[in-house]
Design a protein around this motif. Structure first.
Motif, mmCIF file in Angstrom:
data_model
loop_
_atom_site.group_PDB
_atom_site.id
_atom_site.type_symbol
_atom_site.label_atom_id
_atom_site.label_comp_id
_atom_site.label_asym_id
_atom_site.label_seq_id
_atom_site.Cartn_x
_atom_site.Cartn_y
_atom_site.Cartn_z
ATOM 1 N N PHE A 74 0.842 -1.194 0.000
ATOM 2 C CA PHE A 74 0.000 0.000 0.000
ATOM 3 C C PHE A 74 0.880 1.248 0.000
ATOM 4 O O PHE A 74 1.818 1.358 0.785
ATOM 5 N N LEU A 75 0.556 2.213 -0.868
ATOM 6 C CA LEU A 75 1.307 3.461 -0.952
ATOM 7 C C LEU A 75 0.456 4.639 -0.488
ATOM 8 O O LEU A 75 -0.720 4.740 -0.843
ATOM 9 N N SER A 76 1.041 5.524 0.295
ATOM 10 C CA SER A 76 0.412 6.791 0.646
ATOM 11 C C SER A 76 1.518 7.816 0.846
ATOM 12 O O SER A 76 2.255 7.757 1.829
ATOM 13 N N PHE A 77 1.636 8.731 -0.133
ATOM 14 C CA PHE A 77 2.726 9.709 -0.124
ATOM 15 C C PHE A 77 2.203 11.125 0.112
ATOM 16 O O PHE A 77 2.620 12.072 -0.547
ATOM 17 N N THR A 78 1.276 11.267 1.046
ATOM 18 C CA THR A 78 0.675 12.566 1.316
ATOM 19 C C THR A 78 1.671 13.533 1.963
ATOM 20 O O THR A 78 2.567 13.125 2.698
ATOM 21 N N THR A 79 1.470 14.821 1.683
ATOM 22 C CA THR A 79 2.308 15.862 2.283
ATOM 23 C C THR A 79 1.923 16.103 3.728
ATOM 24 O O THR A 79 2.777 16.342 4.588
ATOM 25 N N SER A 80 0.629 16.061 4.003
ATOM 26 C CA SER A 80 0.133 16.175 5.378
ATOM 27 C C SER A 80 -1.017 15.204 5.547
ATOM 28 O O SER A 80 -1.683 14.829 4.576
ATOM 29 N N ASP A 81 -1.269 14.785 6.798
ATOM 30 C CA ASP A 81 -2.306 13.786 7.029
ATOM 31 C C ASP A 81 -2.657 13.728 8.508
ATOM 32 O O ASP A 81 -1.951 14.290 9.356
ATOM 33 N N GLY A 82 -3.760 13.021 8.790
ATOM 34 C CA GLY A 82 -4.149 12.761 10.168
ATOM 35 C C GLY A 82 -3.895 11.298 10.466
ATOM 36 O O GLY A 82 -2.754 10.851 10.584
ATOM 37 N N THR A 83 -4.972 10.526 10.554
ATOM 38 C CA THR A 83 -4.873 9.074 10.689
ATOM 39 C C THR A 83 -5.777 8.461 9.617
ATOM 40 O O THR A 83 -6.955 8.222 9.869
ATOM 41 N N PRO A 84 -5.266 8.275 8.413
ATOM 42 C CA PRO A 84 -6.119 7.832 7.305
ATOM 43 C C PRO A 84 -6.616 6.401 7.471
ATOM 44 O O PRO A 84 -5.819 5.469 7.633
ATOM 45 N N LEU A 85 -7.913 6.214 7.429
ATOM 46 C CA LEU A 85 -8.483 4.878 7.567
ATOM 47 C C LEU A 85 -8.063 3.973 6.422
ATOM 48 O O LEU A 85 -7.988 2.749 6.583
ATOM 49 N N SER A 86 -7.784 4.558 5.257
ATOM 50 C CA SER A 86 -7.373 3.742 4.108
ATOM 51 C C SER A 86 -6.103 2.950 4.416
ATOM 52 O O SER A 86 -5.948 1.811 3.959
ATOM 53 N N LEU A 87 -5.208 3.516 5.202
ATOM 54 C CA LEU A 87 -3.990 2.813 5.596
ATOM 55 C C LEU A 87 -4.317 1.578 6.421
ATOM 56 O O LEU A 87 -3.766 0.486 6.194
ATOM 57 N N PHE A 88 -5.220 1.720 7.365
ATOM 58 C CA PHE A 88 -5.542 0.614 8.263
ATOM 59 C C PHE A 88 -6.400 -0.438 7.566
ATOM 60 O O PHE A 88 -6.296 -1.626 7.871
ATOM 61 N N GLU A 89 -7.225 -0.009 6.625
ATOM 62 C CA GLU A 89 -7.965 -0.974 5.811
ATOM 63 C C GLU A 89 -6.986 -1.830 5.011
ATOM 64 O O GLU A 89 -7.151 -3.049 4.906
ATOM 65 N N ALA A 90 -5.952 -1.181 4.471
ATOM 66 C CA ALA A 90 -4.945 -1.911 3.695
ATOM 67 C C ALA A 90 -4.173 -2.894 4.566
ATOM 68 O O ALA A 90 -3.979 -4.058 4.197
ATOM 69 N N MET A 91 -3.734 -2.452 5.736
ATOM 70 C CA MET A 91 -2.986 -3.351 6.622
ATOM 71 C C MET A 91 -3.854 -4.513 7.093
ATOM 72 O O MET A 91 -3.361 -5.635 7.246
ATOM 73 N N ALA A 92 -5.136 -4.253 7.323
ATOM 74 C CA ALA A 92 -6.041 -5.337 7.717
ATOM 75 C C ALA A 92 -6.147 -6.400 6.633
ATOM 76 O O ALA A 92 -6.394 -7.577 6.930
ATOM 77 N N CYS A 93 -5.946 -5.978 5.391
ATOM 78 C CA CYS A 93 -5.985 -6.917 4.257
ATOM 79 C C CYS A 93 -4.617 -7.509 3.955
ATOM 80 O O CYS A 93 -4.436 -8.176 2.923
ATOM 81 N N GLY A 94 -3.661 -7.274 4.833
ATOM 82 C CA GLY A 94 -2.355 -7.907 4.715
ATOM 83 C C GLY A 94 -1.323 -7.153 3.924
ATOM 84 O O GLY A 94 -0.216 -7.662 3.704
ATOM 85 N N LEU A 95 -1.623 -5.941 3.477
ATOM 86 C CA LEU A 95 -0.661 -5.190 2.673
ATOM 87 C C LEU A 95 0.416 -4.568 3.553
ATOM 88 O O LEU A 95 0.159 -4.169 4.692
#
Length: 335
Positions: free
Chosen positions: A234-255
């Motif tokens: 999973f890639l996320s190259f944001t300049t600024s962020d909070g706690t993106p749920l997309s990251l945790f959805e990806a990790m839950a799927c094993g990425l």
């Protein structure tokens, strides 16, 4: 458990099951924020609030709905603060910062999605620490699960962030281009929506990546879970962020995650998340770390540890019960 009657006041026509939807047609909405036209609907919203007479107003995004809620002068308010909206939009000029500070101080409680955001609100807006709860809604752990073997997944990488400047899609594609020198058959799946879609499609052609990159429109959560299980990293190259749920959805799927080296992601790495952090100024170094991630994603020790972290911190059911208790306390304190 209390049964809530939920009214959603929105500038989007999409209805949410189990709620009463009040659609306020407006001009085009910018996904990246700064939607100042919202204020022109203030009279309509004040009228709606008087009609509904809610126990509580829960506004999402400080610099837009948070300000609208502030101007209603309704007493029981809870503001949900998110990433770039807080770190950039709310402090973009002295007037905006002043209004956002007023809104935050009027709110009975504030929900911040990360510890860094909590600290920012305390320091920048002088909000008492005890007024803030640090949590994120979490994800559906029944939907987002690791269901596919790594060797069976057709895509090397996936990114599903909004098609806006903050997501740095040019840099992502440049990194894929650099990685392609050593891995000709590299495959990237991009899924999302936003104002830069045509720009991204054009860049894919210009960088000679039409055979390497698949670009899809945004999909429902059920389909996203399926697509996440079709990729390894999973890639996320944001300049600024909070706690993106997309990251945790990806990790839950094993990425395995490869992320920009910013405070938002360092906070979770310090909590135990296994990931690669990359500099947004060095394409070649980023390509090297992306290549390393393709090896790390095969090591179940890493992916299982990340899945365990998701279950600990991002269980939607548990997190929403915590937020519900907060709402009940706000209502109780006002009686």
């Amino acid at each position: 458990k209390k049964k809530w009657e939920v009214h959603v006041v929105s500038f989007h026509p999409h209805k949410i099951d189990g709620t009463m939807h009040h659609y306020l047609k407006s001009a085009s909405i910018r996904a990246e924020g700064n939607n100042f036209q919202y204020i022109f609907k203030l009279r309509s919203i004040i009228h709606l609030v008087k009609q509904i007479n809610p126990d509580i107003i829960n506004s999402h995004f400080l610099s837009s709905f948070g300000l609208i809620a502030y101007f209603t002068r309704y007493p029981n308010q809870v503001i949900n603060a998110y990433g770039t909206d807080v770190f950039i939009n709310s402090v973009k000029n002295p007037l905006m910062q002043y209004l956002c500070k007023k809104a935050l101080h009027r709110a009975k409680r504030i929900i911040a999605v990360s510890q860094r955001m909590t600290e920012f609100l305390v320091q920048k807006f002088s909000i008492p620490q005890e007024k803030i709860i640090t949590t994120q809604y979490g994800i559906d752990l029944h939907l987002f699960q690791n269901k596919a073997n790594m060797e069976d997944r057709p895509y090397d990488f996936i990114v599903n962030r909004l098609f806006v400047k903050n997501s740095n899609y040019d840099f992502i594609l440049q990194s894929i281009q650099a990685l392609k020198r050593n891995k000709k058959d590299v495959k990237l799946l991009i899924v999302g929506s936003g104002p830069l879609k045509k720009h991204i499609a054009r860049r894919i052609q210009e960088y000679g990546l039409s055979g390497n990159v698949t670009l899809l429109d945004a999909v429902p959560a059920e389909k996203m879970a399926e697509l996440l299980n079709s990729a390894r990293v999973f890639l996320s190259f944001t300049t600024s962020d909070g706690t993106p749920l997309s990251l945790f959805e990806a990790m839950a799927c094993g990425l395995y995650p490869v992320l920009s080296n910013i405070d938002a992601y360092r906070e979770w790495k310090n909590k135990g998340m296994d990931c690669e952090l990359v500099p947004l100024s060095d394409v070649d170094e980023t390509a090297k770390k992306m290549k390393a991630a393709l090896k790390k994603c095969q090591i179940t020790e890493y992916t299982n540890a990340n899945i365990k972290m998701v279950r600990k911190y991002m269980d939607y059911q548990k997190n929403m019960e915590q937020i519900e208790r907060l709402f009940k306390q706000v209502i109780s304190d006002s009686q």
